[in-house]
Design a protein around this motif. Structure first.
Motif, PDB file in Angstrom:
ATOM      1  N   ALA A 111      19.496 -20.594 -18.570  1.00  0.00           N
ATOM      2  CA  ALA A 111      19.615 -20.236 -16.987  1.00  0.00           C
ATOM      3  C   ALA A 111      20.353 -21.448 -16.490  1.00  0.00           C
ATOM      4  N   TRP A 112      19.717 -22.604 -16.799  1.00  0.00           N
ATOM      5  CA  TRP A 112      20.524 -23.901 -16.171  1.00  0.00           C
ATOM      6  C   TRP A 112      21.833 -24.031 -16.571  1.00  0.00           C
TER       7      TRP A 112
ATOM      8  N   ALA B 135      27.621 -23.887 -15.389  1.00  0.00           N
ATOM      9  CA  ALA B 135      29.031 -23.070 -15.894  1.00  0.00           C
ATOM     10  C   ALA B 135      29.634 -22.350 -14.698  1.00  0.00           C
ATOM     11  N   LEU B 136      28.825 -21.135 -14.491  1.00  0.00           N
ATOM     12  CA  LEU B 136      29.149 -20.461 -13.255  1.00  0.00           C
ATOM     13  C   LEU B 136      29.535 -21.087 -12.011  1.00  0.00           C
TER      14      LEU B 136
ATOM     15  N   LEU C 266      26.259 -15.229 -22.198  1.00  0.00           N
ATOM     16  CA  LEU C 266      25.664 -14.716 -21.046  1.00  0.00           C
ATOM     17  C   LEU C 266      25.428 -13.405 -20.636  1.00  0.00           C
ATOM     18  N   VAL C 267      26.679 -12.560 -20.999  1.00  0.00           N
ATOM     19  CA  VAL C 267      26.633 -11.120 -21.068  1.00  0.00           C
ATOM     20  C   VAL C 267      25.790 -10.729 -21.868  1.00  0.00           C
ATOM     21  N   VAL C 268      25.680 -10.992 -23.357  1.00  0.00           N
ATOM     22  CA  VAL C 268      24.708 -10.459 -24.044  1.00  0.00           C
ATOM     23  C   VAL C 268      23.112 -10.650 -23.804  1.00  0.00           C
ATOM     24  N   VAL C 269      23.025 -11.890 -23.266  1.00  0.00           N
ATOM     25  CA  VAL C 269      21.683 -12.263 -22.659  1.00  0.00           C
ATOM     26  C   VAL C 269      21.375 -11.265 -21.672  1.00  0.00           C
TER      27      VAL C 269
END
Length: 179
Positions: free
Chosen positions: A29-30, A35-36, A153-156
């Motif tokens: 998450a961090w 990145a976002l 990220l999308v898969v998580v």
């Protein structure tokens, strides 16, 4: 030595599996937040603060996923079952997550080594610096690390959504096995 609660069982994941899962979820998450933020607002004091640990944290996650994978293999016969077609889909989804969790930082480490820059996570001299660059090592990381990270990220997020769907739609509390 008694291992009650530490090892996985067919009803629930043990303390060690759960610790790996939730520690890595927090660290990812961090990583994703940094990145976002960088994509959204560019190079700022905030993105440098959140993203400043990206290399070291990525290395940490790489080590954790290898340890978690070994722990999972050691517990595979005791873990909660995934029966039927949906179970096979869950196993495939988890395998894809693991693939991305190994490949994404693995390519970054290959790129780091190829760059010739030193890498000293936690002050440990993991990769010495050198004057030459090894282009074939840098290229895959430059090409894929960013995209694989966002794919992860999308898969998580899909993984988390499926846990909620199981709970709300299918009335199966699969999240309780990992909580």
């Amino acid at each position: 030595m008694r291992m009650n609660g530490w090892l996985d069982t067919p009803q629930r994941y043990g303390r060690i599996s759960r610790a790996f899962h939730w520690l890595m979820a927090a660290l990812f998450a961090w990583q994703f937040a940094g990145a976002l933020l960088y994509v959204a607002i560019g190079d700022t004091a905030l993105t440098r603060f959140v993203g400043g640990s990206h290399f070291t944290l990525g290395f940490t996650l790489f080590v954790l996923v290898l340890l978690r994978g070994l722990w999972g293999l050691a517990n595979v016969a005791r873990r909660p079952p995934h029966p039927g077609r949906l179970g096979r889909a869950a196993v495939t989804g988890h395998a894809f997550i693991y693939l991305l969790m190994v490949l994404t930082p693995g390519l970054a480490l290959l790129r780091q080594y190829g760059s010739g820059k030193p890498f000293t996570p936690y002050g440990l001299p993991l990769m010495p610096g050198r004057d030459t660059k090894i282009a074939w090592m840098v290229a895959p990381g430059d090409l894929l690390h960013h995209w694989l990270g966002f794919t992860l990220l999308v898969v998580v997020l899909g993984h988390a959504a499926m846990a909620l769907i199981h709970r709300r739609v299918r009335q199966e509390d699969v999240l309780a096995r990992m909580a």
